[in-house]
Design an enzyme around this catalytic site. Structure first.
Site, mmCIF file in Angstrom:
data_model
loop_
_atom_site.group_PDB
_atom_site.id
_atom_site.type_symbol
_atom_site.label_atom_id
_atom_site.label_comp_id
_atom_site.label_asym_id
_atom_site.label_seq_id
_atom_site.Cartn_x
_atom_site.Cartn_y
_atom_site.Cartn_z
ATOM 1 C CG ASP A 165 -1.969 1.088 1.175
ATOM 2 O OD1 ASP A 165 -2.533 1.319 0.097
ATOM 3 O OD2 ASP A 165 -2.223 1.700 2.225
ATOM 4 C CE LYS A 211 -13.660 4.726 -10.570
ATOM 5 N NZ LYS A 211 -14.587 3.677 -11.052
#
Length: 245
Positions: A165, A211
């Site tokens: 992440d 996105k």
């Protein structure tokens, strides 16, 4: 107070790296270490955690030198996208609380970026991030310390997810800051031995409006073993979203 807070936030966004000189002299608050990493407001000389320290193994140091030299050697060769730039890594100074209210100084002074919350060299997350000049790829050299143990002698899956992440989020932030994680899919293939050094490579797959679709793999430094594969979706957000309670 709100206007002042927004001003400081935009000042941080303007620190996005545009070249080696600016990167070395200014804190890249959003592009370095995912969302909002900056020098501590309580420190005049912030520590850059991505520089070598005595806990680094030989492989970690070798790879650091390899990519750092690529960056230095290519500094005057134009923007062909093939060279790498190191991202500095500073502890976060937590300025905003829920609802836009400041935390007390006592709490704020103890705030730590999660991956840098253990100051003992080599005990947990030892890593350095590089991004390619065209920003299509981001690479992390990661050495896991003994406090990240999950299965006996191996790295905890949650620690691996944290690093994925961190790397993919940093990559997305380089493309469009600020961003937040919308989805993270992880497939664990082979456990990572504690103390070993691995490469975490992030690649931009596509962009659709706000996105960013990014894929990631964690592998041995010689490429012979695939430890983990992942896909991630990040969404660009507005400054007002950050300040909203």
């Amino acid at each position: 107070m709100a206007r002042s807070a927004i001003g400081r936030l935009f000042a941080g966004l303007r620190c996005l790296p545009v070249g080696n000189t600016q990167l070395q002299t200014q804190c890249s608050r959003w592009s370095s270490e995912r969302t909002g990493v900056e020098a501590s407001m309580f420190s005049h000389k912030p520590r850059d955690f991505s520089l070598p320290n005595p806990s680094w193994g030989e492989e970690m140091k070798r790879l650091y030198k390899h990519y750092n030299l690529q960056s230095e050697e290519a500094a005057g060769q134009g923007e062909d996208g093939e060279w790498w730039t190191r991202l500095p890594s500073y502890n976060r100074s937590l300025k905003y609380a829920t609802g836009g209210v400041y935390l007390s100084k006592m709490i704020q002074s103890k705030a730590r970026l999660f991956t840098r919350n253990i100051r003992d060299p080599g005990a947990a997350f030892e890593y350095v991030l590089f991004f390619r000049n065209d920003k299509q790829r981001c690479l992390c050299i990661f050495q896991a310390g003994h406090l990240l143990e999950g299965p006996p002698g191996h790295v905890h899956g949650g620690a691996i997810a944290t690093m994925i992440d961190t790397v993919t989020g940093t990559h997305a932030s380089l493309l469009s800051a600020p961003v937040m994680t919308a989805n993270l899919n992880i497939n664990y293939r082979s456990p990572i031995p504690l103390g070993s050094t691995v490469l975490i490579e992030s690649t931009l797959d596509k962009e659709e409006g706000k996105k960013k679709f990014i894929s990631c793999k964690v592998s041995s430094t010689d490429g012979s073993k695939l430890h983990t594969e992942a896909t991630a979706l990040f969404v660009s957000i507005s400054v007002s979203h950050l300040l909203r309670g």
